[in-house]
Design a protein around this motif. Structure first.
Motif, PDB file in Angstrom:
ATOM      1  N   MET A 216      -3.009  -3.390  -4.768  1.00 19.18           N
ATOM      2  CA  MET A 216      -1.842  -3.382  -3.873  1.00 19.18           C
ATOM      3  C   MET A 216      -2.260  -3.032  -2.445  1.00 19.18           C
ATOM      4  N   LEU A 217      -3.257  -2.180  -2.321  1.00 16.83           N
ATOM      5  CA  LEU A 217      -3.751  -1.750  -1.008  1.00 16.83           C
ATOM      6  C   LEU A 217      -4.272  -2.929  -0.186  1.00 16.83           C
ATOM      7  N   VAL A 218      -4.919  -3.896  -0.867  1.00 20.32           N
ATOM      8  CA  VAL A 218      -5.556  -5.015  -0.157  1.00 20.32           C
ATOM      9  C   VAL A 218      -4.786  -6.331  -0.329  1.00 20.32           C
ATOM     10  N   ASP A 219      -3.576  -6.256  -0.859  1.00 24.08           N
ATOM     11  CA  ASP A 219      -2.732  -7.461  -1.046  1.00 24.08           C
ATOM     12  C   ASP A 219      -3.377  -8.489  -1.969  1.00 24.08           C
ATOM     13  N   ASP A 234       0.994   1.691   3.539  1.00 28.05           N
ATOM     14  CA  ASP A 234       1.789   2.653   2.771  1.00 28.05           C
ATOM     15  C   ASP A 234       1.129   3.019   1.448  1.00 28.05           C
ATOM     16  N   VAL A 235       0.256   2.156   0.947  1.00 24.41           N
ATOM     17  CA  VAL A 235      -0.394   2.409  -0.341  1.00 24.41           C
ATOM     18  C   VAL A 235      -1.490   3.466  -0.213  1.00 24.41           C
ATOM     19  N   ILE A 236      -1.958   3.731   1.017  1.00 25.07           N
ATOM     20  CA  ILE A 236      -3.038   4.710   1.211  1.00 25.07           C
ATOM     21  C   ILE A 236      -2.636   6.068   0.653  1.00 25.07           C
ATOM     22  N   SER A 241      -2.366  10.224  -3.523  1.00 23.93           N
ATOM     23  CA  SER A 241      -1.509  11.168  -4.247  1.00 23.93           C
ATOM     24  C   SER A 241      -1.741  11.076  -5.747  1.00 23.93           C
ATOM     25  N   VAL A 242      -1.890   9.844  -6.242  1.00 19.30           N
ATOM     26  CA  VAL A 242      -2.161   9.654  -7.669  1.00 19.30           C
ATOM     27  C   VAL A 242      -3.594  10.078  -7.990  1.00 19.30           C
ATOM     28  N   ASN A 268      -9.838  -0.541   9.016  1.00 16.33           N
ATOM     29  CA  ASN A 268      -9.439   0.344   7.914  1.00 16.33           C
ATOM     30  C   ASN A 268      -9.273   1.786   8.381  1.00 16.33           C
ATOM     31  N   ARG A 269     -10.128   2.209   9.319  1.00 13.71           N
ATOM     32  CA  ARG A 269      -9.999   3.568   9.855  1.00 13.71           C
ATOM     33  C   ARG A 269      -8.680   3.714  10.628  1.00 13.71           C
ATOM     34  N   ALA A 270      -8.369   2.697  11.413  1.00  8.62           N
ATOM     35  CA  ALA A 270      -7.116   2.734  12.178  1.00  8.62           C
ATOM     36  C   ALA A 270      -5.912   2.760  11.243  1.00  8.62           C
ATOM     37  N   SER A 271      -5.979   1.987  10.168  1.00  2.81           N
ATOM     38  CA  SER A 271      -4.891   1.982   9.188  1.00  2.81           C
ATOM     39  C   SER A 271      -4.723   3.358   8.559  1.00  2.81           C
ATOM     40  N   SER A 272      -5.852   4.002   8.252  1.00  7.39           N
ATOM     41  CA  SER A 272      -5.808   5.335   7.641  1.00  7.39           C
ATOM     42  C   SER A 272      -5.211   6.367   8.584  1.00  7.39           C
TER      43      SER A 272
END
Length: 376
Positions: A216-219, A234-236, A241-242, A268-272
Motif C-alpha cells: 500500500m505504501l508504494v501503490d 499516510d501509510v508511513i 504503528s503496526v 522518500n525522505r521528504a515524504s517521511s
C-alpha cells in the motif's frame, strides 16, 4: 392414514431438489440470452427487476458462483450513454451493499466477502481510473473498511484482512482523489485502520500483514529492487504503528527496510518528513526496550533529521535527554547525542522546489544546523 415424518422429510428434499433444478434451468436460459451480444447484456443492465433477481439468487449457495460471474460481466459493460453510466452506478452500489448483507446473513461471511473483494480488484485492473471512480461513488471505502470491524475467526480472519488491504491498495493506487477521500474517512495516517488492525492481531502482527502495508505504501507490489518509491505518505505512520507492536525480529527487519527506503531517495525522505515520521520515531525511542531496535530507530532519526527537522522535534530531543529513561542511562544519552552530531554532517537539501502542479511551496523543515541557529 397420516404420512410418516420420514415421508414428509423425503418430500421436502424432493421439492428442494426440484426447485434447485428449476433455478438452474432458468439460469441456463439466462446465460444463453446474455451470450447473444452486447444488446442483450445492456437490456439486462437497464432492467432493475432483473438485477434484483440476480442478487436474490446470490444467496442460493448452489447458484452463487454463476450469479457472481454474471454480475461481474455486467459491470464490464463499457457505457455509451448517460443512462448506461447511471445503470452501472446502481449496479455498483448494489454490489457494495452486499458486503453489509453478507455480515448480517452469513455466519461464515469471510469467504464470501473475499470473493467480492477479488471481483472488485479484477474490475479495477481493467480500467483503474474509471473503476476507482465508480466504486468511490458507491461509498466503497465505508463498505470495505467495515469488514475489519467484525468478529473475525482466526482461520479466515487474516485472509480477509489481507484481501481488504489489497483491495484498498487497488482503490488508492495512483489516484490522489481517492486518497484524499479515504483520508477524510479514516483520518491522517489512517488512524481508524491502525486501530482496527491492532484490535484484530492483538498486538502480534504477522509478516504477511506488514508486507501488505508495504504494498500500500508504494501503490503496488513492494520490491527492494524495482519498487521502493513511497507514493502513499499516510501509510508511513500506519506501517510503523503496526511494526511497533510486532516481534523483536520483525521490528528490526522492518526498520532495516525503511533504512533502505530512505538511504538513496530524497523523495522518500521528504515524504517521511511530511508524514511526521521523525516525531513518531522519537516517541518510539523513548518507549522501546530492545537495544538493537533502539539503535535502528536512532539511525533512522539521523537520516530523517539530517534531511529536515523542525524546532519542535529538536526540543523533543532535548526533552528526551532530560527524561528519566534516557537521561539516566548513559548508553541512550550517548546514542541520542551522537545521532544529533551526525545530523549536522548530513547534507540535507538547502532548498528545493515542490512542483505539484498547483503551487510551489517552501519545505516544512530545514537542515538541523539552520534550526539550531534559530533556537540559539
Amino acid at each position: 392414514m397420516l404420512p410418516s415424518p420420514y415421508d414428509e422429510k423425503s418430500n421436502k428434499k424432493e421439492i428442494a431438489q426440484s426447485w434447485l433444478g428449476c433455478m438452474q434451468a432458468c439460469m441456463e436460459l439466462f446465460t444463453e440470452f446474455v451470450s447473444v451480444g452486447e444488446d442483450a447484456r445492456s437490456h439486462v443492465l437497464h432492467n432493475c427487476s432483473c438485477i434484483d433477481f440476480l442478487f436474490d439468487l446470490f444467496w442460493e449457495e448452489d447458484m452463487r458462483n454463476n450469479v457472481l460471474k454474471h454480475i461481474l460481466e455486467l459491470m464490464k459493460i463499457v457505457p455509451s450513454s448517460v443512462e448506461d453510466q447511471k445503470a452501472k452506478s446502481q449496479l455498483c452500489s448494489k454490489y457494495l451493499e452486499t458486503f453489509t448483507q453478507i455480515k448480517e446473513r452469513e455466519k461464515c461471511f469471510a469467504e464470501l466477502s473475499i470473493d467480492l473483494l477479488v471481483g472488485m480488484r479484477e474490475m479495477i485492473m481493467i480500467d483503474p481510473m474509471y473503476y476507482q471512480a465508480l466504486f468511490c461513488d458507491g461509498e466503497c471505502f465505508l463498505h470495505v473498511v467495515s469488514l475489519l470491524n467484525s468478529n473475525l475467526d482466526e482461520a479466515n480472519g487474516e485472509k480477509l484482512v489481507l484481501n481488504v488491504l489489497q483491495t484498498l491498495t487497488s482503490l488508492l493506487a495512483s489516484n490522489d482523489s481517492s486518497k484524499a477521500l479515504f483520508r477524510a474517512l479514516v483520518g491522517k495516517g489512517y488512524q481508524t485502520i491502525q486501530s482496527l488492525l491492532l484490535d484484530f492481531c492483538q498486538c502480534h502482527p504477522s509478516e504477511a500483514l506488514l508486507n501488505a502495508l508495504l504494498d500500500m505504501l508504494v501503490d503496488g507490489k513492494f520490491n527492494t529492487e524495482a519498487n521502493m518509491l513511497i507514493k502513499n505518505e499516510d501509510v508511513i505512520i500506519l506501517y510503523l504503528s503496526v511494526l511497533q507492536k510486532s516481534s523483536d525480529s520483525m521490528r528490526q527487519h522492518g526498520l532495516k527496510l525503511f533504512q533502505l527506503l530512505l538511504r538513496d531517495s530524497i523523495s522518500n525522505r521528504a515524504s517521511s518528513v511530511r508524514a511526521g515520521m521523525l516525531n513518531f520515531l522519537l516517541d518510539w525511542f523513548s518507549q522501546e526496550d530492545n537495544d538493537s531496535v533502539i539503535l535502528k530507530i536512532a539511525q533512522l532519526i539521523q537520516v530523517i533529521g539530517g534531511h529536515s527537522i523542525s524546532g519542535k522535534d529538536i526540543r523533543k530531543i532535548f526533552a528526551l535527554l532530560r527524561s528519566e529513561k534516557v537521561g539516566k542511562r548513559q548508553q541512550y544519552c550517548s546514542l541520542l547525542l551522537t545521532t544529533m552530531l551526525s545530523m549536522l554532517n548530513e547534507k540535507g537539501p538547502t532548498a528545493f522546489f515542490d512542483l505539484s502542479g498547483t503551487d510551489s511551496v517552501s519545505p516544512d523543515g530545514f537542515p538541523i544546523a539552520t534550526q539550531l541557529c534559530n533556537l540559539v
